[in-house]
Design an enzyme around this catalytic site. Structure first.
Site, short mmCIF file in Angstrom:
data_model
loop_
_atom_site.label_atom_id
_atom_site.label_comp_id
_atom_site.label_asym_id
_atom_site.label_seq_id
_atom_site.Cartn_x
_atom_site.Cartn_y
_atom_site.Cartn_z
N ASP A 147 113.30 105.39 27.62
CA ASP A 147 112.09 104.88 26.96
C ASP A 147 111.25 105.99 26.33
O ASP A 147 110.76 105.86 25.22
CB ASP A 147 111.20 104.14 27.97
CG ASP A 147 111.88 102.92 28.54
OD1 ASP A 147 112.80 102.41 27.89
OD2 ASP A 147 111.49 102.48 29.63
N GLU A 180 110.83 107.67 31.48
CA GLU A 180 110.93 106.23 31.31
C GLU A 180 109.75 105.56 32.02
O GLU A 180 109.22 106.10 33.00
CB GLU A 180 112.23 105.69 31.90
CG GLU A 180 113.45 105.93 31.04
CD GLU A 180 114.61 105.00 31.44
OE1 GLU A 180 114.93 104.11 30.63
OE2 GLU A 180 115.15 105.17 32.53
N LYS A 217 108.74 101.62 33.43
CA LYS A 217 109.22 100.25 33.62
C LYS A 217 108.18 99.38 34.31
O LYS A 217 107.53 99.81 35.25
CB LYS A 217 110.50 100.27 34.47
CG LYS A 217 111.66 101.04 33.86
CD LYS A 217 112.14 100.42 32.57
CE LYS A 217 113.35 101.16 32.00
NZ LYS A 217 113.75 100.63 30.67
#
Length: 278
Positions: A91, A111, A113
């Site tokens: 990401d 990342e 999430k």
């Protein structure tokens, strides 16, 4: 296009304010700031702190590059590839630094999430489930896809002594404490952090060998067992613990800190550039 313009605006604002203080001063504008945009601001901070070094940002790592890195360690590794153009795309992308031999070395992979909307649903008074009669939704397994990226970056960095992979988690599936949330009708719903129906942290801690979360684990750990020495590449997993959203300034600070840990580990490989600049 909107995301691109937002990123450009933030970068210009960052330069005008001579640092991240100007950007992170107005929290109302940070709600949709992505981890990728924060990564680009991290590069700016690193360039400011280490002007003698060259940094770059990239969105992905090709599977063939991962295989090539493995082959350099042992010719039996990195042999299998079915889709020639396959790649991984964390990401937040990848930040790299150029070493004394003009090779690009990873200093940060990030990342973010979100999994579990129970807190939001309860505050709205929304019931869930097949019959829309439940306060809580059983957690899914979407977060487990992060394991693939972590494993692939670990393969790519198998020859390194650091592993700067940071994973930011938020949402009701990543609680580390029991919380109570009030519905609009006044009823209070308790979310137990150790509920097997909700918590998915245990499905991710295999990526850090069960070591502490909310900890910089960037520097690889070497453990001895009998006559063997084993290198552990552990992801640094961060969670808010109470289901709230991440403060972007905290994410930025953590990402900069992990990047600097990487640079310390790479010290001898970037030493010449640093000493020449002095």
């Amino acid at each position: 296009m909107a995301k691109k313009n937002q990123s450009k605006r933030l970068t210009n604002q960052h330069k005008k304010s001579k640092g991240v203080v100007g950007i992170f001063g107005d929290k109302a504008k940070l709600h949709d700031l992505t981890v990728g945009e924060i990564s680009k601001l991290v590069i700016e901070q690193l360039e400011k702190d280490f002007p003698q070094l060259s940094f770059r940002y990239r969105r992905n790592i090709k599977k063939e590059d991962i295989n090539d890195a493995l082959k350099k360690i042992d010719p039996e590794l990195g042999q299998t590839l079915f889709v020639s153009n396959s790649s991984i795309k964390p990401d937040g992308g990848i930040i790299e630094v150029k070493d004394d031999d003009d090779n690009w070395r990873i200093v940060l992979v990030s990342e973010a999430k979100h999994q579990g909307k129970d807190i939001e649903n309860i505050k709205k008074g929304k019931l869930v489930g097949k019959k829309n009669n439940q306060d809580l939704m059983a957690a899914g397994n979407a977060i487990e896809r992060s394991h693939k990226n972590i494993s692939e970056v670990a393969n790519f960095m198998l020859s390194e002594s650091h592993f700067p992979y940071v994973l930011f988690l938020e949402g009701s599936n990543f609680l580390t404490e029991t919380i109570s949330v009030k519905r609009p009708d006044g009823r209070v719903v308790k979310l137990e952090y150790n509920s097997g129906m909700l918590n998915r942290l245990d499905r991710l801690t295999s990526a850090n060998y069960g070591m502490p979360i909310n900890t910089d684990l960037c520097k690889n750990k070497f453990v001895k067992h009998k006559d063997k020495t084993i290198m552990l590449q552990a992801a640094s997993i961060y969670t808010q613990g109470n289901g709230e959203k991440w403060d972007k300034t905290e994410m930025f600070d953590i990402m900069v800190a992990i990047s600097k840990t990487s640079l310390k580990v790479l010290g001898s490989d970037i030493f010449n550039q640093i000493t020449k600049a002095k």
